[in-house]
Motif scaffolding. Structure first.
Motif, PDB file in Angstrom:
ATOM      1  N   ILE A  28     -22.757  20.189  24.828  1.00 49.11           N
ATOM      2  CA  ILE A  28     -23.448  21.162  25.676  1.00 49.11           C
ATOM      3  C   ILE A  28     -24.890  20.727  25.930  1.00 49.11           C
ATOM      4  CG2 ILE A  28     -24.466  23.469  25.679  1.00 49.11           C
ATOM      5  CD1 ILE A  28     -21.838  24.117  26.303  1.00 49.11           C
ATOM      6  N   LEU A  34     -26.613  20.004  29.473  1.00 46.59           N
ATOM      7  CA  LEU A  34     -27.873  20.615  29.906  1.00 46.59           C
ATOM      8  C   LEU A  34     -28.865  19.550  30.354  1.00 46.59           C
ATOM      9  CD1 LEU A  34     -28.513  23.493  27.366  1.00 46.59           C
ATOM     10  CD2 LEU A  34     -27.997  23.641  29.783  1.00 46.59           C
ATOM     11  N   ILE A  84     -28.093  18.501  33.749  1.00 45.04           N
ATOM     12  CA  ILE A  84     -28.540  19.479  34.748  1.00 45.04           C
ATOM     13  C   ILE A  84     -30.022  19.259  35.056  1.00 45.04           C
ATOM     14  CG2 ILE A  84     -28.877  21.922  35.238  1.00 45.04           C
ATOM     15  CD1 ILE A  84     -26.505  22.428  33.312  1.00 45.04           C
ATOM     16  N   VAL A  89     -31.554  18.548  38.764  1.00 46.76           N
ATOM     17  CA  VAL A  89     -32.565  19.395  39.403  1.00 46.76           C
ATOM     18  C   VAL A  89     -33.831  18.586  39.687  1.00 46.76           C
ATOM     19  CG1 VAL A  89     -34.010  21.436  39.104  1.00 46.76           C
ATOM     20  CG2 VAL A  89     -31.627  21.494  38.401  1.00 46.76           C
ATOM     21  N   PHE A 144     -32.530  19.658  53.125  1.00 46.76           N
ATOM     22  CA  PHE A 144     -31.093  19.935  53.109  1.00 46.76           C
ATOM     23  C   PHE A 144     -30.421  19.221  51.946  1.00 46.76           C
ATOM     24  CE2 PHE A 144     -26.747  19.030  54.422  1.00 46.76           C
ATOM     25  CZ  PHE A 144     -26.302  20.304  54.699  1.00 46.76           C
ATOM     26  N   ALA A 167     -31.224  20.923  48.631  1.00 45.63           N
ATOM     27  CA  ALA A 167     -30.483  22.164  48.401  1.00 45.63           C
ATOM     28  C   ALA A 167     -29.039  21.859  48.049  1.00 45.63           C
ATOM     29  CB  ALA A 167     -30.562  23.067  49.637  1.00 45.63           C
ATOM     30  N   ILE A 184     -28.543  20.607  44.499  1.00 40.94           N
ATOM     31  CA  ILE A 184     -28.506  21.645  43.463  1.00 40.94           C
ATOM     32  C   ILE A 184     -27.210  22.447  43.557  1.00 40.94           C
ATOM     33  CG2 ILE A 184     -29.583  23.756  42.654  1.00 40.94           C
ATOM     34  CD1 ILE A 184     -32.222  22.631  43.168  1.00 40.94           C
ATOM     35  N   ILE A 185     -26.801  22.807  44.785  1.00 39.45           N
ATOM     36  CA  ILE A 185     -25.603  23.637  44.917  1.00 39.45           C
ATOM     37  C   ILE A 185     -24.382  22.892  44.381  1.00 39.45           C
ATOM     38  CG2 ILE A 185     -24.032  24.734  46.565  1.00 39.45           C
ATOM     39  CD1 ILE A 185     -26.439  25.274  48.336  1.00 39.45           C
ATOM     40  N   TYR A 236     -24.108  19.575  42.727  1.00 35.52           N
ATOM     41  CA  TYR A 236     -24.157  18.933  41.420  1.00 35.52           C
ATOM     42  C   TYR A 236     -24.674  19.888  40.354  1.00 35.52           C
ATOM     43  CZ  TYR A 236     -23.010  14.598  43.668  1.00 35.52           C
ATOM     44  OH  TYR A 236     -22.361  13.643  44.364  1.00 35.52           O
ATOM     45  N   GLY A 237     -25.850  20.455  40.604  1.00 35.77           N
ATOM     46  CA  GLY A 237     -26.437  21.349  39.606  1.00 35.77           C
ATOM     47  C   GLY A 237     -25.580  22.572  39.381  1.00 35.77           C
ATOM     48  N   GLY A 238     -25.041  23.129  40.458  1.00 35.44           N
ATOM     49  CA  GLY A 238     -24.218  24.337  40.337  1.00 35.44           C
ATOM     50  C   GLY A 238     -22.783  24.009  40.040  1.00 35.44           C
ATOM     51  N   MET A 282     -21.604  20.854  37.455  1.00 32.14           N
ATOM     52  CA  MET A 282     -22.047  21.001  36.072  1.00 32.14           C
ATOM     53  C   MET A 282     -21.517  22.284  35.443  1.00 32.14           C
ATOM     54  SD  MET A 282     -23.308  18.287  35.370  1.00 32.14           S
ATOM     55  CE  MET A 282     -23.593  18.762  33.679  1.00 32.14           C
ATOM     56  N   VAL A 283     -21.326  23.327  36.258  1.00 31.54           N
ATOM     57  CA  VAL A 283     -20.727  24.548  35.711  1.00 31.54           C
ATOM     58  C   VAL A 283     -19.334  24.231  35.196  1.00 31.54           C
ATOM     59  CG1 VAL A 283     -19.775  26.787  36.325  1.00 31.54           C
ATOM     60  CG2 VAL A 283     -22.049  26.191  37.049  1.00 31.54           C
ATOM     61  N   VAL A 303     -19.694  22.444  31.863  1.00 32.47           N
ATOM     62  CA  VAL A 303     -20.045  23.387  30.792  1.00 32.47           C
ATOM     63  C   VAL A 303     -18.843  24.264  30.454  1.00 32.47           C
ATOM     64  CG1 VAL A 303     -21.488  25.374  30.252  1.00 32.47           C
ATOM     65  CG2 VAL A 303     -22.488  23.387  31.351  1.00 32.47           C
ATOM     66  N   PHE A 304     -18.148  24.691  31.503  1.00 31.08           N
ATOM     67  CA  PHE A 304     -16.980  25.548  31.318  1.00 31.08           C
ATOM     68  C   PHE A 304     -15.930  24.860  30.458  1.00 31.08           C
ATOM     69  CE2 PHE A 304     -13.006  27.451  32.904  1.00 31.08           C
ATOM     70  CZ  PHE A 304     -13.299  28.779  32.663  1.00 31.08           C
TER      71      PHE A 304
END
Lengths: 167, 406
Positions: A29, A33, A36, A40, A53, A56, A59-60, A62-64, A67-68, A71-72
């Motif tokens: 984990i 992190l 992430i 970012v 662009f 944004a 982040i949407i 790769y970061g969102g 990576m979610v 983590v999941f």
């Protein structure tokens, strides 16, 4: 130093520290992190180059999203702390050599073609949403659609493989 | 000092704006809890908070004090860094997202500069994308809180929440594509201005009519995204105690709480901007008499508060309520007396009214609908919302193509 330069160094430092920490952390984990943080920080660098662009989307996507998922999965598997094995000398020595070679190669490339790096970082078409969409949906529309198709096939394949066999 | 200030005017103005917005948002947050408790109470035929202050108006203050002074134990075996990081992350991201919202059309002329309402510059061309980027990171607060608590209920809550947020984010993003196609821009100001292309149509020019499918998908997905009832499975108390925040107490819990209410406000702002014309008046532009509507609402409301306050049970209430009412009525009167001020507040007035309406709907939904079951939630997101929003994108692009490109 100008303000953009200061911001650049802060973001670059964040990215490098995040990347190093990604390798050194012992818990999955914590590694996720760190990754992430890298994503970012990279988005921040894109923003600094005027590519709003791309920043944004970085982040949407790769970061969102991605990576979610990482983590999941780590949470779902309840993965614990990694065990460290002592580094084998056989792997260590060539590894170090490779690192030095790679770093030298990158440094040499930058030193040789400082001007072309400058040119590459001057984002023209990539800076505006319109430029990107024209590139993706006009100039490179067939490769783009082909890639989407490939990804769709991969998703279908993964779903079929992951399905439980019907009894 | 003066020259330093002069050299960094932009920076100073931005910092002042941030401080002001932070103060306003946190106050609104506090009174949103009061509003929610009152509305839910009345839905359930109760009175709601009534003891602390007149009409329970000081309840948020009491709650805040309680949050600050409660014992703050750290459970054994938690992952310290992540455990402390999670609430911080949740709160920071929630508060950051509100910085992108513009609150009014016209700038204030001050210090020989145009100061716009809202922190982000008016030409932020990735407005909605930047907002989605921040929301996309929001899931970490909940997921990491659940994981780091070293306890099974938070872990299950965190898992549920990440699955839910990932699923509904797709529908959320797809559902606004129609609006973006109509406006031809990511900029939130452009999206609002695109809805004013026909000023004589008023309310019928808003995006909600051509985008009724998109609005339905957006609002449902947004409620799910903010983990509110009926989609509050990550904190379903019958099953999970309090879900991801079970092991958090005192101010760390308050941070999650504030984050949740702030994202409610952000989502209400977004609904207003994307589908309900933002700061546009619902009346045709030629109906100038409607510009007195703020006063017509504020003055009688202020008078009613005074009347009610004079007859209030406690002496404190008899002193405070008439004073509050007088301030409200005076505000309404001031708008009539100073026409430029009245013109200026038209935009913010409609914007705030619509935001308030959406916040009410949020609370109303919570007070009315039972919670979904987990499999129903997933089926609803993937099998209904996502296909409908994709159909909406296809339909919208088809219509725009038929009418000819702008």
């Amino acid at each position: 130093m100008t303000a953009p330069l200061v911001v650049f160094f802060v973001l670059a430092a964040l990215a490098v520290i995040g990347a190093v920490s990604l390798i050194l952390q012992r818990h999955p984990i914590h590694s996720a992190l760190s990754l992430i943080v890298v994503m970012v920080a990279l988005a921040g660098l894109y923003l600094l180059m005027g590519a709003e662009f791309v920043a944004a989307v970085q982040i949407i996507v790769y970061g969102g999203a991605i990576m979610v998922l990482f983590v999941f999965v780590i949470m779902l598997l309840n993965a614990g702390v990694e065990e460290r094995t002592s580094l084998s000398k056989m792997a260590g020595a060539p590894g170090l050599l490779l690192v030095v070679a790679l770093a030298g190669f990158v440094a040499a490339t930058i030193a040789k073609s400082g001007a072309s790096v400058q040119a590459a970082t001057q984002t023209g078409a990539l800076s505006s949403t319109k430029g990107i969409s024209e590139m993706v949906f006009k100039d490179f529309v067939y490769p783009f659609e082909l890639t989407s198709f490939l990804i769709l096939v991969a998703i279908l394949g993964a779903t079929v493989l992951a399905q439980r066999e019907k009894s | 000092v003066r020259s330093l200030l002069a050299a960094n005017v932009e920076l100073v103005i931005t910092i002042v704006k941030i401080a002001l917005l932070l103060f306003i948002v946190l106050t609104v947050n506090a009174y949103l809890t009061w509003f929610e408790r009152k509305v839910v109470a009345h839905i359930q035929s109760r009175w709601g908070p009534y003891r602390v202050g007149p009409h329970g108006l000081l309840q948020p203050l009491a709650d805040g004090m309680k949050f600050l002074f409660k014992e703050d134990p750290t459970p054994a075996g938690v992952d310290k860094l992540v455990y402390y990081l999670a609430p911080l992350l949740a709160l920071t991201l929630a508060l950051t997202s509100i910085a992108i919202i513009p609150f009014g059309p016209d700038p204030i002329h001050l210090f020989r500069r145009d100061i716009y309402l809202g922190i982000a510059p008016p030409n932020l061309n990735t407005g909605i994308l930047a907002l989605f980027a921040i929301t996309a990171l929001g899931v970490y607060g909940v997921a990491l809180a659940g994981w780091s608590s070293n306890s099974k209920y938070p872990l299950l809550g965190g898992l549920r929440s990440s699955a839910q947020m990932v699923s509904y984010e797709l529908a959320l993003t797809m559902s606004v594509v129609g609006v973006l196609l109509i406006a031809g821009s990511f900029n939130l100001r452009d999206i609002i201005n695109a809805q004013a292309r026909h000023p004589e149509r008023g309310i019928f020019g808003w995006n909600v009519w051509p985008q009724i499918l998109g609005f339905f998908c957006f609002f449902v997905a947004a409620i799910a995204e903010t983990n509110r009832a009926p989609f509050d499975l990550p904190e379903a108390e019958q099953e999970l105690v309090a879900g991801f925040n079970t092991e958090y107490a005192s101010f760390k819990f308050a941070m999650f709480f504030i984050a949740e209410y702030t994202s409610m406000i952000t989502v209400s702002c977004l609904c207003t901007i994307m589908f309900f014309g933002g700061w546009l008046s619902p009346f045709p532009a030629s109906w100038t008499l409607t510009h007195y509507l703020p006063s017509v609402i504020l003055i009688p409301f202020g008078l009613w508060v005074i009347m009610d306050g004079v007859r209030y049970e406690t002496i404190f209430g008899r002193l405070v309520l008439p004073a509050v009412g007088a301030v409200i009525a005076a505000l309404g009167l001031a708008f009539v007396v100073f026409p430029p001020v009245n013109e200026f507040i038209q935009g913010p007035f409609w914007m705030l009214s619509k935001i308030l309406l959406f916040l009410f709907i949020y609370v109303w939904v919570r007070g009315t609908l039972p919670r979904f079951r987990y499999d129903q939630l997933m089926a609803f997101g993937w099998k209904l919302l996502l296909p409908v929003s994709i159909v909406n994108v296809i339909l919208t692009s088809f219509v725009i193509l038929m009418r000819g490109a702008k």
